[in-house]
Structures are given as structure tokens and as C-alpha cells.
Design a protein around this motif. Sequence first.
Motif, PDB file in Angstrom:
ATOM      1  N   SER A 272       0.837  -1.256  -0.093  1.00 44.54           N
ATOM      2  CA  SER A 272      -0.202   0.151  -0.047  1.00 44.54           C
ATOM      3  C   SER A 272       0.993   1.101  -0.041  1.00 44.54           C
ATOM      4  CB  SER A 272      -0.941  -0.094   1.300  1.00 44.54           C
ATOM      5  OG  SER A 272      -1.526   1.112   1.502  1.00 44.54           O
ATOM      6  N   PRO A 273       0.535   2.184  -0.722  1.00 45.22           N
ATOM      7  CA  PRO A 273       1.299   3.573  -0.824  1.00 45.22           C
ATOM      8  C   PRO A 273       1.489   4.140   0.636  1.00 45.22           C
ATOM      9  CG  PRO A 273      -0.439   3.528  -2.451  1.00 45.22           C
ATOM     10  CD  PRO A 273      -0.536   2.412  -1.589  1.00 45.22           C
ATOM     11  N   LEU A 274       0.472   4.063   1.382  1.00 43.78           N
ATOM     12  CA  LEU A 274       0.631   4.493   2.889  1.00 43.78           C
ATOM     13  C   LEU A 274       1.641   3.730   3.766  1.00 43.78           C
ATOM     14  CD1 LEU A 274      -3.322   4.805   3.830  1.00 43.78           C
ATOM     15  CD2 LEU A 274      -1.832   6.651   2.946  1.00 43.78           C
ATOM     16  N   MET A 275       1.868   2.506   3.286  1.00 39.91           N
ATOM     17  CA  MET A 275       2.776   1.664   4.025  1.00 39.91           C
ATOM     18  C   MET A 275       4.235   2.444   3.600  1.00 39.91           C
ATOM     19  SD  MET A 275       1.324  -1.828   3.957  1.00 39.91           S
ATOM     20  CE  MET A 275       2.819  -2.760   4.854  1.00 39.91           C
ATOM     21  N   VAL A 276       4.338   3.083   2.812  1.00 43.18           N
ATOM     22  CA  VAL A 276       5.807   3.477   2.298  1.00 43.18           C
ATOM     23  C   VAL A 276       6.024   4.614   2.879  1.00 43.18           C
ATOM     24  CG1 VAL A 276       7.063   4.267   0.272  1.00 43.18           C
ATOM     25  CG2 VAL A 276       5.688   2.318  -0.166  1.00 43.18           C
ATOM     26  N   ILE A 277       5.182   5.630   3.527  1.00 43.10           N
ATOM     27  CA  ILE A 277       5.356   6.785   4.051  1.00 43.10           C
ATOM     28  C   ILE A 277       5.874   6.245   5.509  1.00 43.10           C
ATOM     29  CG2 ILE A 277       4.145   8.838   5.044  1.00 43.10           C
ATOM     30  CD1 ILE A 277       2.251   8.615   2.861  1.00 43.10           C
ATOM     31  N   PRO A 278       6.876   6.955   5.850  1.00 40.34           N
ATOM     32  CA  PRO A 278       7.344   6.539   7.214  1.00 40.34           C
ATOM     33  C   PRO A 278       6.671   7.262   8.151  1.00 40.34           C
ATOM     34  CG  PRO A 278       9.165   8.177   6.244  1.00 40.34           C
ATOM     35  CD  PRO A 278       7.908   7.698   5.219  1.00 40.34           C
ATOM     36  N   ARG A 279       6.338   6.643   9.461  1.00 42.62           N
ATOM     37  CA  ARG A 279       5.746   7.268  10.473  1.00 42.62           C
ATOM     38  C   ARG A 279       6.536   7.912  11.321  1.00 42.62           C
ATOM     39  NH1 ARG A 279       2.216   2.084  12.639  1.00 42.62           N
ATOM     40  NH2 ARG A 279       0.981   1.680  10.969  1.00 42.62           N
ATOM     41  N   ALA A 280       5.752   8.929  12.027  1.00 39.66           N
ATOM     42  CA  ALA A 280       6.567   9.977  12.819  1.00 39.66           C
ATOM     43  C   ALA A 280       6.797   9.111  14.281  1.00 39.66           C
ATOM     44  CB  ALA A 280       5.307  10.892  13.268  1.00 39.66           C
TER      45      ALA A 280
END
Length: 116
Positions: free
Chosen positions: A21-29
Motif C-alpha cells: 500500500s502507498p500508505l505503508m511507504v510513508i514513514p511514521r512519525a
Amino acid sequence: MQGINKEQLSTLTKSLLGGISPLMVIPRAPADLKIVQEQDLLSQIANITNTETACKARDLFHSSKNVYDFNTYLFWLSELINILLRGTSPDEAFAIVRNSIDKKYQEPIAIFKDYL
């Protein structure tokens, strides 16, 4: 690219990222990671005992209700898990952790009283 609809874009993204998922690529804060860690620790407590015990642990030891920060709260949850895994009853485990917290944070006050 204007002719590509959302479904085609989603398919293209999945093929490029191997189904991730593209959301999984975004690193979490970092704050998000701490919340995830808290949820994991509370889930472990619930699995060892029950959901009520996990909620009680959050209510008693959360940093918003104590003198320590969130990282220390996570530490105390980990300690509680270790104690519970040894077969200690939830009430006794809470008492052990609370006594450890009290000792750690009241000890400087006791030392100061000796100088008065």
C-alpha cells in the motif's frame, strides 16, 4: 496521465510497489511509533491476563498521570509484562510495579528530608 482513473492508478501503484500500500511507504512519525508500541504492550498484557487488566495498567501507569515521560511509561508496561509472565497475579504485579515507581521517584525526596 489525465486519462488514468483512480482504479488504474491504484493498480499501477500496486504493481510498482509489489502490492504494498502507498500508505505503508510513508514513514511514521516517532510519536506514532510510540503509540503503536503502547498498543502492542497493552495487547500483550491483555493476552496474558484480560482486557480489563490492560486498561487498568494504562490508567494507573500512563505518563499523563505520573511524573515520568511516555518512554518511561512504556518501560513500566514492559516491566509489568515481565512480572505477569512469571505467573504473578495482576494485583500483585501492579503492586510490585507501583512500589518500584514510588521507590524510584520518592527516594530523592526522602534523602532531602534527611537534610532538614
